[in-house]
Design a protein around this motif. Structure first.
Motif, PDB file in Angstrom:
ATOM      1  N   LEU A  48      29.753  39.281  36.933  1.00 47.31           N
ATOM      2  CA  LEU A  48      30.029  39.976  38.186  1.00 47.31           C
ATOM      3  C   LEU A  48      28.736  40.478  38.830  1.00 47.31           C
ATOM      4  N   PHE A  49      27.752  40.797  38.022  1.00 45.33           N
ATOM      5  CA  PHE A  49      26.446  41.198  38.551  1.00 45.33           C
ATOM      6  C   PHE A  49      25.858  40.082  39.421  1.00 45.33           C
ATOM      7  N   LYS A  50      26.115  38.843  39.009  1.00 47.06           N
ATOM      8  CA  LYS A  50      25.580  37.680  39.729  1.00 47.06           C
ATOM      9  C   LYS A  50      26.411  37.315  40.951  1.00 47.06           C
ATOM     10  N   ILE A  51      27.728  37.526  40.883  1.00 49.86           N
ATOM     11  CA  ILE A  51      28.602  37.071  41.977  1.00 49.86           C
ATOM     12  C   ILE A  51      29.476  38.209  42.503  1.00 49.86           C
ATOM     13  N   GLU A  52      28.873  39.338  42.764  1.00 53.24           N
ATOM     14  CA  GLU A  52      29.642  40.490  43.250  1.00 53.24           C
ATOM     15  C   GLU A  52      30.421  40.154  44.519  1.00 53.24           C
ATOM     16  N   GLY A  53      31.540  40.829  44.639  1.00 48.50           N
ATOM     17  CA  GLY A  53      32.391  40.632  45.799  1.00 48.50           C
ATOM     18  C   GLY A  53      33.357  39.480  45.640  1.00 48.50           C
ATOM     19  N   CYS A  54      33.486  38.986  44.436  1.00 46.64           N
ATOM     20  CA  CYS A  54      34.367  37.841  44.203  1.00 46.64           C
ATOM     21  C   CYS A  54      35.781  38.310  43.876  1.00 46.64           C
ATOM     22  N   GLY A  55      36.688  37.366  43.931  1.00 47.16           N
ATOM     23  CA  GLY A  55      38.065  37.622  43.533  1.00 47.16           C
ATOM     24  C   GLY A  55      38.284  37.222  42.088  1.00 47.16           C
ATOM     25  N   THR A  56      39.492  37.439  41.622  1.00 47.93           N
ATOM     26  CA  THR A  56      39.779  37.132  40.214  1.00 47.93           C
ATOM     27  C   THR A  56      39.715  35.635  39.928  1.00 47.93           C
TER      28      THR A  56
END
Length: 141
Positions: A48-56
């Motif tokens: 999540l640190f790499k792809i913040e703002g993503c969905g599940t």
């Protein structure tokens, strides 16, 4: 109780791989124990640190989990305050971000994970690349 040699004698790929995975998981869990994170939770925070703002869906794909498994794994890290969901009210689409507490915990856990990673790599020695190639092949099954 069976000896190590008797346990290794099983011809079943599934059992042998599960046993090895369990031992490796224990190794990482022990290393991360000071943070209170499981290996799966650490993986979620790091991804999540790499792809913040993503969905599940995107996060599940990135960490290699089924969406329902991911949702169960997310629940405790959201409750602990490591991840927040900034989805608009009444929206079914999540927008997941690390909180400052999540970033701090990840920063504390990363060197512990790196030490565990180095320990496994050292144990594997020259076989490391061969084993990684085999794991890549197994991922295609």
């Amino acid at each position: 109780m069976k000896t190590a040699e008797q346990r290794k004698a099983s011809p079943c790929y599934c059992i042998r791989l599960r046993r090895a995975a369990g031992r490796i998981t224990d190794h990482y869990s022990e290393a991360l124990s000071l943070t209170g994170l499981t290996v799966n939770q650490f993986s979620l925070l790091a991804t999540l640190f790499k792809i913040e703002g993503c969905g599940t869906g995107q996060l599940a794909e990135a960490v290699g989990l089924e969406k329902s498994t991911l949702v169960r794994t997310l629940a405790p890290v959201i409750k602990a305050g490591y991840i927040r969901d900034d989805a608009p009210e009444k929206s079914r689409r999540r927008q997941l971000y690390l909180t400052p507490k999540g970033k701090e915990t990840l920063a504390m856990a990363t060197p512990l994970w790196q030490k565990a990673q180095a320990g496994i790599r050292e144990k594997l020695g020259k076989k490391h690349q061969e084993i990684m190639a085999l794991l890549d092949e197994l991922d295609t099954l």
